[in-house]
Design a protein around this motif. Structure first.
Motif, short mmCIF file in Angstrom:
data_model
loop_
_atom_site.label_atom_id
_atom_site.label_comp_id
_atom_site.label_asym_id
_atom_site.label_seq_id
_atom_site.Cartn_x
_atom_site.Cartn_y
_atom_site.Cartn_z
N GLU A 133 -11.91 -5.10 49.01
CA GLU A 133 -12.98 -4.72 49.93
C GLU A 133 -14.22 -5.57 49.70
O GLU A 133 -14.98 -5.84 50.61
N ASP A 134 -14.41 -5.98 48.44
CA ASP A 134 -15.62 -6.74 48.11
C ASP A 134 -15.27 -8.16 47.66
O ASP A 134 -14.15 -8.41 47.20
N THR A 135 -16.23 -9.05 47.78
CA THR A 135 -16.07 -10.39 47.22
C THR A 135 -16.77 -10.42 45.86
O THR A 135 -17.48 -9.48 45.50
N ALA A 136 -16.54 -11.49 45.10
CA ALA A 136 -17.13 -11.55 43.76
C ALA A 136 -17.35 -13.00 43.36
O ALA A 136 -16.67 -13.91 43.85
N ARG A 137 -18.31 -13.20 42.45
CA ARG A 137 -18.61 -14.55 41.97
C ARG A 137 -17.52 -15.06 41.06
O ARG A 137 -17.17 -16.22 41.06
N ARG A 138 -16.93 -14.14 40.28
CA ARG A 138 -15.89 -14.54 39.32
C ARG A 138 -14.51 -14.17 39.86
O ARG A 138 -14.39 -13.41 40.81
N LYS A 139 -13.48 -14.67 39.18
CA LYS A 139 -12.12 -14.35 39.61
C LYS A 139 -11.83 -12.86 39.43
O LYS A 139 -12.32 -12.24 38.48
N ILE A 140 -11.00 -12.34 40.33
CA ILE A 140 -10.64 -10.92 40.25
C ILE A 140 -9.23 -10.81 39.67
O ILE A 140 -8.28 -11.36 40.21
N MET A 141 -9.12 -10.12 38.55
CA MET A 141 -7.80 -9.93 37.92
C MET A 141 -7.74 -8.49 37.42
O MET A 141 -8.19 -8.17 36.31
N PRO A 142 -7.23 -7.58 38.25
CA PRO A 142 -7.30 -6.16 37.90
C PRO A 142 -6.54 -5.82 36.63
O PRO A 142 -5.50 -6.41 36.32
N GLU A 143 -7.07 -4.84 35.92
CA GLU A 143 -6.51 -4.44 34.64
C GLU A 143 -5.06 -3.95 34.78
O GLU A 143 -4.20 -4.26 33.96
N GLU A 144 -4.81 -3.22 35.86
CA GLU A 144 -3.46 -2.62 36.02
C GLU A 144 -2.40 -3.74 36.15
O GLU A 144 -1.34 -3.66 35.53
N SER A 145 -2.72 -4.78 36.91
CA SER A 145 -1.77 -5.89 37.05
C SER A 145 -1.56 -6.56 35.70
O SER A 145 -0.44 -6.90 35.31
N GLU A 146 -2.67 -6.77 34.99
CA GLU A 146 -2.56 -7.45 33.70
C GLU A 146 -1.67 -6.66 32.74
O GLU A 146 -0.82 -7.22 32.04
N GLN A 147 -1.84 -5.34 32.72
CA GLN A 147 -1.05 -4.52 31.80
C GLN A 147 0.44 -4.64 32.10
O GLN A 147 1.27 -4.74 31.20
N ARG A 148 0.79 -4.65 33.38
CA ARG A 148 2.21 -4.75 33.73
C ARG A 148 2.76 -6.14 33.38
O ARG A 148 3.90 -6.28 32.96
N ILE A 149 1.94 -7.16 33.54
CA ILE A 149 2.38 -8.52 33.19
C ILE A 149 2.61 -8.62 31.67
O ILE A 149 3.64 -9.13 31.22
N LEU A 150 1.66 -8.09 30.91
CA LEU A 150 1.81 -8.17 29.45
C LEU A 150 3.05 -7.39 29.00
O LEU A 150 3.79 -7.84 28.11
N ALA A 151 3.30 -6.25 29.62
CA ALA A 151 4.47 -5.46 29.24
C ALA A 151 5.76 -6.25 29.53
O ALA A 151 6.70 -6.24 28.73
N ALA A 152 5.79 -6.95 30.64
CA ALA A 152 7.01 -7.68 31.01
C ALA A 152 7.24 -8.89 30.09
O ALA A 152 8.39 -9.26 29.82
N PHE A 153 6.18 -9.51 29.63
CA PHE A 153 6.33 -10.69 28.77
C PHE A 153 6.60 -10.32 27.31
O PHE A 153 7.01 -11.15 26.52
N HIS A 154 6.32 -9.06 26.94
CA HIS A 154 6.39 -8.67 25.52
C HIS A 154 7.82 -8.74 24.99
O HIS A 154 8.76 -8.29 25.63
N ARG A 155 7.95 -9.35 23.78
CA ARG A 155 9.27 -9.46 23.15
C ARG A 155 9.15 -8.92 21.73
O ARG A 155 8.55 -9.58 20.87
N THR A 156 9.68 -7.75 21.50
CA THR A 156 9.50 -7.10 20.20
C THR A 156 10.14 -7.90 19.06
O THR A 156 9.69 -7.84 17.93
N ALA A 157 11.18 -8.68 19.38
CA ALA A 157 11.92 -9.36 18.31
C ALA A 157 11.15 -10.54 17.71
O ALA A 157 11.51 -11.04 16.66
N ASP A 158 10.12 -11.01 18.38
CA ASP A 158 9.43 -12.21 17.93
C ASP A 158 8.03 -11.86 17.41
O ASP A 158 7.04 -11.87 18.16
N ALA A 159 7.97 -11.54 16.12
CA ALA A 159 6.70 -11.05 15.56
C ALA A 159 5.61 -12.13 15.56
O ALA A 159 4.42 -11.82 15.59
N ASP A 160 5.99 -13.41 15.51
CA ASP A 160 4.99 -14.48 15.45
C ASP A 160 4.35 -14.76 16.80
O ASP A 160 3.25 -15.30 16.88
N GLN A 161 5.06 -14.46 17.86
CA GLN A 161 4.47 -14.62 19.19
C GLN A 161 5.09 -13.60 20.16
O GLN A 161 5.92 -13.94 20.99
N PRO A 162 4.61 -12.34 20.04
CA PRO A 162 5.23 -11.25 20.80
C PRO A 162 5.16 -11.44 22.32
O PRO A 162 5.97 -10.86 23.03
#
Ligand code: SF4
Length: 389
Positions: free
Chosen positions: A243-272
């Motif tokens: 609905e609004d415009t912004a000076r900075r990039k818009i990256m909603p928290e909810e999208s970020e959380q789902r992205i991080l969950a999908a990329f997470h790999r429990t087996a790799d402790a050095d780079q999860p």
């Protein structure tokens, strides 16, 4: 290996009267951006991405690329720029008003890279494309001996033809070709702009996870939704993402959380999360085995997904500057009022973006404007999509 390139046809130069009719910011071929000093002496693009920053320069209707000056003159201007530091200042090429891998632009891209490389410069050079990259192109990209070259491939996965007329499969194929053939350069999956409801479904995210296996690093980021871009959306009947415009990039928290969950790999402790980054310079630095040149390590919450070895690299390199020395530097650049050095950033007043980035890249330490504070966990992002504190 000797790499031969086809004889190149150069683009016609714009006449002085044509240059005079451009928006002044567009006629200015060098712009200092956060990821580097950006060279843009070719303008014009037929790709028609609805969210393109060319809307901000009234340049969207120029579909045929044209040159503002010769490559040689442009490189001389860049390396003689008051904010250019030999071997240090990151450089970006044709990231504002065209695509560097369009067939008519590509000879200029390679020529500029060659001119920089022949000067013995070891600066980072970032080339961002969504267009076709061939194996032959990769051989040329591998042939540079000095510059630290990164090719970032923009892939959105958006399939709305009014917003993204270019098939994302082109970018996906380019990324794979670049990755398979990389010797001296590095390639990054530049997953952007992420827009809720448009390209952040589980399927889109799964596609990005898969594609990330064909890159040295992945950077994900949101949408610049400025007034000019919103006007284009509404004028063309495109679905309004916010609905609004912004000076900075818009990256909603909810999208970020789902992205991080999908990329997470429990087996790799050095780079999860694998080599996944929120910031462009972090991905570029990681791909070359260096600390982040923007000093994001000071904004520690950005680093919570970073591979442990990279965290150590950044921690070792990150050092707060001496207050007296940095105050003198900031004053010489035009800062007013107190200069402060905190655990996160150098805080200044009265400096616009170019001198701030000059200080930031010089110290590898964030430089923030006192009047435009960054909020916790929303560094460089708009407030839209984040719960109010
Ligand atoms: S440790 Fe932090 S600053 Fe360094 S690359 Fe990772 S995210 Fe970026």
């Amino acid at each position: 290996m000797t790499v031969t390139t086809k004889p190149r046809r150069t683009l016609p130069l714009l006449m002085p009267s044509q240059i005079a009719s451009l928006k002044p910011e567009l006629a200015e071929v060098i712009e200092y951006r956060k990821s580097g000093l950006s060279l843009n002496h070719i303008i014009g693009c037929p790709l028609d991405c609805g969210y393109c920053v060319r809307h901000l320069f009234d340049n969207f209707e120029l579909k045929t690329p044209r040159a503002l000056m010769s490559d040689e003159a442009a490189v001389t201007l860049l390396t003689g720029h008051r904010y250019f530091r030999t071997h240090r200042t990151p450089i970006q090429l044709f990231n504002r008003a065209t695509d560097p891998m369009l067939p008519v632009v590509k000879p200029h891209t390679f020529n500029v890279l060659r001119l920089l490389d022949d000067r013995g410069l070891t600066n980072h050079v970032l080339v961002i494309t969504r267009w076709r990259v061939t194996e032959e192109d990769c051989q040329i990209l591998n042939s540079f001996r000095n510059i630290k070259l990164t090719v970032l491939v923009t892939h959105s996965g958006i399939d709305h033809p009014g917003i993204e007329p270019v098939d994302s499969a082109i970018a996906a194929a380019s990324l794979k070709t670049l990755h398979e053939n990389a010797e001296r350069y590095r390639t990054i999956l530049y997953w952007r702009p992420i827009v809720p409801g448009l390209n952040d479904t589980d399927q889109h995210i799964a596609c990005a996870v898969e594609l990330s296996k064909h890159a040295h690093a992945t950077v994900f980021t949101g949408l610049f939704f400025r007034d000019e871009i919103a006007n284009y959306y509404s004028g063309h009947g495109l679905p309004m993402p916010y609905e609004d415009t912004a000076r900075r990039k818009i990256m909603p928290e909810e999208s970020e959380q789902r992205i991080l969950a999908a990329f997470h790999r429990t087996a790799d402790a050095d780079q999860p999360w694998g080599p996944l980054f929120r910031k462009t310079s972090c991905g570029v630095a990681y791909a070359h085995g260096e600390a982040d040149y923007n000093g994001h390590f000071g904004i520690r919450e950005l680093c919570d997904i970073c591979p442990l070895a990279q965290l150590k690299l950044c921690a070792d390199a990150w050092q707060a500057p001496d207050l007296e020395a940095v105050t003198a530097e900031a004053r010489a650049l035009g800062a007013i009022g107190d200069v402060e050095v905190t655990e996160r950033a150098i805080i200044v007043k009265g400096l616009n973006e170019p001198p701030r980035y000059y200080l930031q890249h010089g110290h590898g330490y964030q430089v923030h404007d006192r009047d435009k504070p960054h909020h916790y966990r929303r560094h460089g992002r708009a407030d839209i999509g984040w719960p109010t504190a």
